[in-house]
Design a protein around this motif. Structure first.
Motif, PDB file in Angstrom:
ATOM      1  N   ILE A  75       0.835  -1.212   0.000  1.00  0.00           N
ATOM      2  CA  ILE A  75       0.000   0.000   0.000  1.00  0.00           C
ATOM      3  C   ILE A  75       0.870   1.262   0.000  1.00  0.00           C
ATOM      4  N   TYR A  76       2.165   1.137   0.332  1.00  0.00           N
ATOM      5  CA  TYR A  76       3.012   2.328   0.479  1.00  0.00           C
ATOM      6  C   TYR A  76       3.066   3.144  -0.820  1.00  0.00           C
ATOM      7  N   ASN A  77       3.449   2.491  -1.928  1.00  0.00           N
ATOM      8  CA  ASN A  77       3.502   3.207  -3.203  1.00  0.00           C
ATOM      9  C   ASN A  77       2.117   3.646  -3.648  1.00  0.00           C
ATOM     10  N   PHE A  78       1.162   2.786  -3.378  1.00  0.00           N
ATOM     11  CA  PHE A  78      -0.220   3.078  -3.768  1.00  0.00           C
ATOM     12  C   PHE A  78      -0.706   4.367  -3.096  1.00  0.00           C
ATOM     13  N   LEU A  79      -0.313   4.554  -1.846  1.00  0.00           N
ATOM     14  CA  LEU A  79      -0.676   5.783  -1.121  1.00  0.00           C
ATOM     15  C   LEU A  79      -0.088   7.014  -1.821  1.00  0.00           C
ATOM     16  N   ASP A  80       1.134   6.860  -2.325  1.00  0.00           N
ATOM     17  CA  ASP A  80       1.777   7.970  -3.028  1.00  0.00           C
ATOM     18  C   ASP A  80       1.084   8.281  -4.357  1.00  0.00           C
ATOM     19  N   GLU A  81       0.573   7.205  -4.979  1.00  0.00           N
ATOM     20  CA  GLU A  81       0.050   7.354  -6.349  1.00  0.00           C
ATOM     21  C   GLU A  81      -1.436   7.711  -6.401  1.00  0.00           C
ATOM     22  N   THR A  82      -2.143   7.508  -5.299  1.00  0.00           N
ATOM     23  CA  THR A  82      -3.614   7.541  -5.356  1.00  0.00           C
ATOM     24  C   THR A  82      -4.185   8.735  -4.613  1.00  0.00           C
ATOM     25  N   GLY A  83      -4.854   9.587  -5.338  1.00  0.00           N
ATOM     26  CA  GLY A  83      -5.380  10.813  -4.750  1.00  0.00           C
ATOM     27  C   GLY A  83      -6.552  10.609  -3.807  1.00  0.00           C
ATOM     28  N   TRP A  84      -7.338   9.565  -4.025  1.00  0.00           N
ATOM     29  CA  TRP A  84      -8.584   9.379  -3.254  1.00  0.00           C
ATOM     30  C   TRP A  84      -8.403   8.534  -1.998  1.00  0.00           C
ATOM     31  N   LEU A  85      -7.162   8.190  -1.664  1.00  0.00           N
ATOM     32  CA  LEU A  85      -6.892   7.414  -0.438  1.00  0.00           C
ATOM     33  C   LEU A  85      -5.968   8.215   0.477  1.00  0.00           C
ATOM     34  N   LEU A  86      -6.429   8.461   1.696  1.00  0.00           N
ATOM     35  CA  LEU A  86      -5.625   9.241   2.647  1.00  0.00           C
ATOM     36  C   LEU A  86      -5.127   8.358   3.783  1.00  0.00           C
ATOM     37  N   ARG A  87      -4.020   8.780   4.379  1.00  0.00           N
ATOM     38  CA  ARG A  87      -3.555   8.189   5.652  1.00  0.00           C
ATOM     39  C   ARG A  87      -3.465   9.356   6.641  1.00  0.00           C
TER      40      ARG A  87
END
Ligand SMILES: [Fe+2]
Ligand SMILES: [Fe+2]
Length: 258
Positions: A75-87
């Protein structure tokens, strides 16, 4: 702006229940925006990109998360790439992903902020100060601001609610998986609830099989928790936010089946 914000989606049963119902809910409730906390959506702990994508494609516009978001490395890279998912925003600045963002919804600019509590949780930066600096930036641009405060202690959640009262459209608590009965509108039009609850198995301990959890308490030894089965319940909050003022006109704790 009619909005549904769902509590933590737990595992496959939670995902399935959400995905089966989400498009009907959008239509029947006349929703403009749907958000959900997805930190437990994969196996009950963490989130993998495949499940995040499925939830988004099924109709959840924005996913927030919490302390369990780091469980699966993919999920780490995905978090960087995806605008609609926040941490949560108050992790150290070089953590993957982002903790807040602006979204366009029906010509409105909606700011969504995800924060993590510090009471009875692993140490992170101050959520109060983090919120303050994010708001300075967002307030220039956002018509509406929604905050998911992922925290354990009710006092910390209430305190941040009042701290941001009149400055955000709503502050909604997540993480305990137990819906609270204190939905209210704070002065200045900030919608508030201490916890949204969860989308997951009704007969469970926070989504997990009660037997494995109780064994942990009785024996005092680490256990591998397993997901509970059976009927699922969806929980969250339904908000009506005034597009002009950004204030919450009404909010109610929501669950299905009701
Ligand atoms: Fe959770
Ligand atoms: Fe959590």
């Amino acid at each position: 702006m009619r909005t549904l914000f769902l509590g933590d989606i737990v595992g496959k049963p939670g995902r399935k229940a959400v995905m089966e119902n989400i498009s009907c809910l959008r239509r029947d409730l006349g929703l403009d925006l749907i958000l959900a906390n997805a930190e437990n959506a994969s196996g009950g702990l963490g989130l993998i990109p495949k499940n995040a994508r499925e939830l988004h494609q099924a109709g959840i516009d924005i996913l927030t998360s919490g302390n369990h978001i780091w469980k699966h490395r993919e999920i780490y890279n995905f978090l960087d790439e995806t605008g609609w998912l926040l941490r949560p925003a108050n992790y150290p600045p070089d953590a993957p992903g982002r903790g807040y963002s602006l979204f366009a919804v029906n010509r409105l600019r909606v700011g969504v902020v995800n924060l993590l509590g510090r009471v009875f949780m692993s140490p992170v930066d101050c959520p109060f100060r983090t919120a303050e600096s994010i708001l300075k930036e967002l307030k220039q641009e956002a018509d509406i601001v929604l905050v998911d405060f992922h925290a354990e202690a009710t006092s910390e959640k209430k305190a941040l609610g009042y701290y941001l009262g009149g400055r955000v459209s709503a502050l909604l608590g997540t993480h305990t998986h137990v819906q609270t009965s204190d939905a209210q509108i704070l002065s200045g039009g900030t919608g508030y609830i201490t916890d949204l609850g969860m989308c997951g198995p009704c007969h469970s301990v926070l989504g997990m099989d009660p037997e494995t959890v109780q064994r942990g308490f009785v024996q005092g030894l680490p256990q591998r928790f397993v997901l509970a089965g059976g009927e699922c319940r969806l929980q969250g909050v339904l908000l009506d936010i005034d597009a002009e003022s950004g204030r919450t006109n009404s909010l109610q704790a929501w669950e299905m089946p009701g």
